[in-house]
Design a protein around this motif. Sequence first.
Motif, short mmCIF file in Angstrom:
data_model
loop_
_atom_site.label_atom_id
_atom_site.label_comp_id
_atom_site.label_asym_id
_atom_site.label_seq_id
_atom_site.Cartn_x
_atom_site.Cartn_y
_atom_site.Cartn_z
N THR A 119 0.82 -1.21 0.00
CA THR A 119 0.00 0.00 0.00
C THR A 119 0.86 1.26 0.00
O THR A 119 0.46 2.27 -0.59
N LEU A 120 2.02 1.22 0.64
CA LEU A 120 2.92 2.37 0.59
C LEU A 120 3.36 2.64 -0.86
O LEU A 120 3.33 3.78 -1.32
N ILE A 121 3.74 1.58 -1.56
CA ILE A 121 4.16 1.74 -2.96
C ILE A 121 3.00 2.23 -3.82
O ILE A 121 3.16 3.15 -4.62
N MET A 122 1.84 1.63 -3.65
CA MET A 122 0.69 2.03 -4.46
C MET A 122 0.27 3.47 -4.19
O MET A 122 -0.05 4.21 -5.12
N GLY A 138 0.54 6.26 -7.11
CA GLY A 138 -0.70 6.93 -7.48
C GLY A 138 -0.64 8.43 -7.24
O GLY A 138 -1.10 9.22 -8.08
N LEU A 139 -0.06 8.83 -6.15
CA LEU A 139 0.05 10.24 -5.84
C LEU A 139 0.98 10.96 -6.82
O LEU A 139 0.66 12.03 -7.31
N ARG A 151 1.74 10.05 -9.85
CA ARG A 151 1.12 10.07 -11.18
C ARG A 151 0.06 11.15 -11.29
O ARG A 151 -0.07 11.80 -12.32
N ASN A 152 -0.73 11.30 -10.26
CA ASN A 152 -1.86 12.23 -10.33
C ASN A 152 -1.51 13.66 -9.94
O ASN A 152 -2.07 14.60 -10.51
N TYR A 153 -0.63 13.84 -8.98
CA TYR A 153 -0.37 15.18 -8.46
C TYR A 153 1.07 15.63 -8.57
O TYR A 153 1.34 16.83 -8.56
N GLY A 154 2.03 14.73 -8.61
CA GLY A 154 3.43 15.11 -8.61
C GLY A 154 3.87 15.56 -7.22
O GLY A 154 3.19 15.35 -6.23
N PHE A 155 5.05 16.17 -7.17
CA PHE A 155 5.58 16.65 -5.90
C PHE A 155 5.16 18.09 -5.67
O PHE A 155 5.93 19.03 -5.84
N GLY A 156 3.93 18.28 -5.25
CA GLY A 156 3.45 19.62 -4.92
C GLY A 156 3.83 19.98 -3.50
O GLY A 156 4.57 19.26 -2.82
N GLU A 157 3.31 21.10 -3.05
CA GLU A 157 3.62 21.58 -1.69
C GLU A 157 3.18 20.59 -0.62
O GLU A 157 3.91 20.32 0.32
N ASP A 158 1.99 20.08 -0.76
CA ASP A 158 1.41 19.25 0.30
C ASP A 158 1.35 17.77 -0.09
O ASP A 158 0.44 17.05 0.31
N TRP A 159 2.35 17.29 -0.81
CA TRP A 159 2.31 15.90 -1.28
C TRP A 159 2.38 14.90 -0.14
O TRP A 159 1.80 13.83 -0.21
N ILE A 199 1.06 15.22 2.92
CA ILE A 199 -0.28 15.12 3.52
C ILE A 199 -1.19 14.30 2.63
O ILE A 199 -1.94 13.43 3.11
N LYS A 200 -1.16 14.54 1.32
CA LYS A 200 -1.98 13.76 0.38
C LYS A 200 -1.58 12.29 0.42
O LYS A 200 -2.44 11.40 0.37
N PHE A 201 -0.29 12.03 0.50
CA PHE A 201 0.20 10.66 0.58
C PHE A 201 -0.32 9.96 1.83
O PHE A 201 -0.82 8.84 1.78
N LEU A 202 -0.21 10.62 2.97
CA LEU A 202 -0.66 10.02 4.24
C LEU A 202 -2.17 9.81 4.25
O LEU A 202 -2.66 8.80 4.78
N LYS A 203 -2.92 10.74 3.66
CA LYS A 203 -4.37 10.57 3.59
C LYS A 203 -4.72 9.37 2.71
O LYS A 203 -5.58 8.57 3.07
N ALA A 204 -4.08 9.26 1.56
CA ALA A 204 -4.36 8.14 0.66
C ALA A 204 -3.96 6.82 1.32
O ALA A 204 -4.71 5.84 1.26
N TRP A 205 -2.82 6.79 1.95
CA TRP A 205 -2.33 5.56 2.57
C TRP A 205 -3.18 5.15 3.77
O TRP A 205 -3.42 3.97 4.00
#
Length: 74
Positions: free
Chosen positions: A19-22, A26-27, A29-37, A39-45
């Motif tokens: 799930t960490l890899i996925m 996914g993050l 691919r969809n968003y790239g390395f933005g400012e809050d990546w 937080i988005k990663f932790l929410k998705a995971w």
Amino acid sequence: MKKEYFRYINTLFVVIPMTLIMAFVGLMRNYGFGEDWIIKFLKAWSVMLPVAYFAAFVIIPNARKLAEKITGKS
């Protein structure tokens, strides 16, 4: 540790890295390395982990039965 807990811990050790890899792929691919990546990663995971953990207990026994049926092992 009791053998009865082995299945749960083993499944957890498979699900966590998957799930960490996925979530990471996914993050990115969809968003790239933005400012809050992060937080988005932790929410998705945090959503992926429990869903994948419980789904594994449904999928693994069925996959084992199907593999035994295909290979002829019983």
